[in-house]
Structure formats: C-alpha cells, structure tokens
Motif scaffolding. Sequence first.
Motif, PDB file in Angstrom:
ATOM      1  N   VAL A   1       1.030  -1.171   0.048  1.00 33.23           N
ATOM      2  CA  VAL A   1       0.000   0.111   0.034  1.00 33.23           C
ATOM      3  C   VAL A   1       0.847   1.246   0.015  1.00 33.23           C
ATOM      4  N   ASP A   2       0.388   2.410  -0.144  1.00 34.03           N
ATOM      5  CA  ASP A   2       1.124   3.602  -0.342  1.00 34.03           C
ATOM      6  C   ASP A   2       1.446   4.164   0.696  1.00 34.03           C
ATOM      7  N   GLY A   3       0.982   3.684   1.813  1.00 34.30           N
ATOM      8  CA  GLY A   3       1.345   4.267   3.400  1.00 34.30           C
ATOM      9  C   GLY A   3       0.049   4.099   4.026  1.00 34.30           C
ATOM     10  N   PHE A   4       0.386   4.793   5.269  1.00 32.33           N
ATOM     11  CA  PHE A   4      -0.888   5.067   6.035  1.00 32.33           C
ATOM     12  C   PHE A   4      -2.068   5.837   5.435  1.00 32.33           C
ATOM     13  N   MET A   5      -3.377   5.587   5.547  1.00 32.16           N
ATOM     14  CA  MET A   5      -4.535   6.073   5.000  1.00 32.16           C
ATOM     15  C   MET A   5      -5.141   6.696   5.642  1.00 32.16           C
ATOM     16  N   THR A   6      -5.802   7.667   5.382  1.00 33.07           N
ATOM     17  CA  THR A   6      -6.993   8.519   6.313  1.00 33.07           C
ATOM     18  C   THR A   6      -8.049   7.611   6.714  1.00 33.07           C
ATOM     19  N   ALA A   7      -8.426   6.647   5.903  1.00 30.03           N
ATOM     20  CA  ALA A   7      -9.455   5.636   6.180  1.00 30.03           C
ATOM     21  C   ALA A   7      -9.160   4.404   5.366  1.00 30.03           C
ATOM     22  N   ASP A   8      -9.741   3.096   5.681  1.00 33.55           N
ATOM     23  CA  ASP A   8      -9.663   1.935   4.968  1.00 33.55           C
ATOM     24  C   ASP A   8     -10.047   2.107   3.413  1.00 33.55           C
ATOM     25  N   PRO A   9      -9.277   2.195   2.325  1.00 32.57           N
ATOM     26  CA  PRO A   9      -9.610   2.528   1.173  1.00 32.57           C
ATOM     27  C   PRO A   9     -10.700   1.485   0.473  1.00 32.57           C
TER      28      PRO A   9
ATOM     29  N   THR B   1     -13.325   0.448   1.768  1.00 35.64           N
ATOM     30  CA  THR B   1     -14.578   1.017   2.172  1.00 35.64           C
ATOM     31  C   THR B   1     -14.764   2.383   1.949  1.00 35.64           C
ATOM     32  N   HIS B   2     -13.429   3.236   1.852  1.00 34.97           N
ATOM     33  CA  HIS B   2     -13.440   4.679   1.801  1.00 34.97           C
ATOM     34  C   HIS B   2     -12.631   4.988   0.470  1.00 34.97           C
ATOM     35  N   PRO B   3     -13.272   4.894  -0.595  1.00 33.60           N
ATOM     36  CA  PRO B   3     -12.404   4.951  -1.863  1.00 33.60           C
ATOM     37  C   PRO B   3     -11.794   6.605  -1.874  1.00 33.60           C
ATOM     38  N   GLU B   4     -12.390   7.625  -1.076  1.00 26.49           N
ATOM     39  CA  GLU B   4     -12.051   8.708  -1.054  1.00 26.49           C
ATOM     40  C   GLU B   4     -10.577   8.785  -0.126  1.00 26.49           C
ATOM     41  N   ALA B   5     -10.333   7.863   0.678  1.00 23.59           N
ATOM     42  CA  ALA B   5      -9.231   7.880   1.418  1.00 23.59           C
ATOM     43  C   ALA B   5      -8.045   8.229   0.822  1.00 23.59           C
TER      44      ALA B   5
END
Length: 295
Positions: free
Chosen positions: A228-236, A238-242
């Motif tokens: 993955v590209d790194g830590f995300m703001t939310a689970d991508p 379920t949250h495609p906008e993460a």
Amino acid sequence: MKVLKFGGTSVGSVESLRNVKQIVEACPGQVMVVVSALGGVTNQLIEMTRLALAHDEHYDDILEQMRQRHLDVIAGVVPTRLQGQCNAVVEQFIDGNLRSFYSMLCLSSGLTEREVERVGDAIVAHGEIMSSAIVTCLIDGAEPRFSPNFIKTRSTGSGHRLDAELTRRLIIKELGNTSAQRIVMQGFIAGDADSDDKTNLGRGGSDYTAALVAAALQAECLEIWTDVDGFMTADPRTHPEATVIPEMTYAQAQQMCDTGAKVIYAPTLRPVAERHIPVWVKNTFNPAAPGTVIK
Ligand code: ASP
Ligand code: MG
C-alpha cells in the motif's frame, strides 16, 4: 546505513521481486534487507502442520505447490548462473527438512504440546529461510545472515518472549562491524537463547525484526516496503476517497496500529521511536509514491 524490510507480497512474485532488486540496488551505502516469507507461505506451513497432526497426508499436495512456486520464482528472477544452487537450497528445505518434519508428525501419536510447539516453530521458520535464500541470490553482491543467531527469545512457559538486551548485543556483534554493503536476513524468526531451538516473534513479526536491527545499529532510517502507498486516512476498501497521510508522529502511528491499521506490526515502532529513527512506509508496487514517514 538503512534497514529495508520487504513483506510477503513484496517477495511473493516474480514481478514484485524485480522491484525489490531495483529498490535495494539503487540504494547508496550499506543496506540491511529483512524479508518475510513469500506471501501466504506461513499460513500454508501452519495448515500443513495441522493436516499432518490429523494424520492427513494431503499436506503433501500443499508442499508440492510450495516447492513449485519457489522454483518458478527462482527461474523468473534469479540470475541464471545462480539458479542451480538456489534450486538445490530450496529443494533441500522442502524435500529434506519440511517433508521429514511433516511425515514425523503424521506418523507419531501422543506428542506432548511442547513437542508439537517445537516442531511447529522449526517448520514455520522455513518460509523466511527460503525467501531469504532467494533474495540473497537475486541481489547483486548480497551476503546472507541467519537471524536466529542474533534475534533471541526466552521461554515464558506458555510461549516465548524477546530477550531485548541480548538481541541488541548480538545484532551489534553480528552486523555492526561488517564491510558488506548488502546483507539479507530473515524477518520473524528467532532462536531460543538457551536451547537454540527455532522460535519466532509472532505473526507479522518481520517488521519487528527490522526495527530491532535498525535500533541496535542506529540506522539512518527504517523502510517498511509493503503493498500500500502508506498509512491512509481511512480503509480504502470501504472509503475510496481515502488519501495517504504523508507524515505522522510515532504516537499517531502507534495509535493507528493499536486500533487495527494493519500497515505495520504494532510492537515495531517502540524500538525505533526510542532512538528517533524515522520509519518510511513505502509501496514496492509503486516505488515512486512518496509513502508515509513516521518520525
Ligand atoms: N511470515 C510471517 C507471517 O506471515 C511474518 C511476517 O510476514 O511478518 O506472519
Ligand atoms: Mg506484515
């Protein structure tokens, strides 16, 4: 000196291993490479143990698949002049060690819990032992090291726990004075400080191995190469906008790990945070992406 850790998906296919080679060889200065087993292999080793203990010889079908997968990877990435040697090593582990362990479990009855645990730990170590053999052959000028010689655990009665002080001393002794520029070692696996039996740091523990090495050697940074590209703001999923979080503190990253982010194994951050070593989370499948830095 940098410590680079590659997870199971990063070492799991011919395509990803080509990226691993490029990433390591492009790194100036000394690099310590820590590898997981090929993705899915640890689960298969455990599943085969379960089958063998249930006297189900179907473990052999999985073992055969595992053998073919490793040989295919070697054929796809290892330089031709080293392929024969690399194949022989993997075949020895599969046809020699693993097959003997499983047939012993399959044929025996009345093993104690302790005996089953010892054999299970010896078996599960083979995932990283085989992947590290392949990565050593793959990377130009790489030298192997055997992590159970310096990552040490002690029995707690119900399992085992890292002996942090002994491990730190042994890492410095084994790795601190070498002139080798590229060193490859197994994540996850360890040795019992008293008996020398193979043990491990728990599922997902390769990140922790890399952090222990980085901390003991005061590395310039620890890079965790994953899928993955790194830590995300939310689970991508379920949250495609993460979006990727470019920078975090150790405390913020620790909190995300403790509350279920699977990006890195939770115990990993402490040893590096104590020594102010920055941790980069980077994507082997998208190396140009900036990733997340934890500092
Ligand atoms: N191979 C081990 C596991 O699957 C350790 C790791 O990948 O970090 O848990
Ligand atoms: Mg992991």
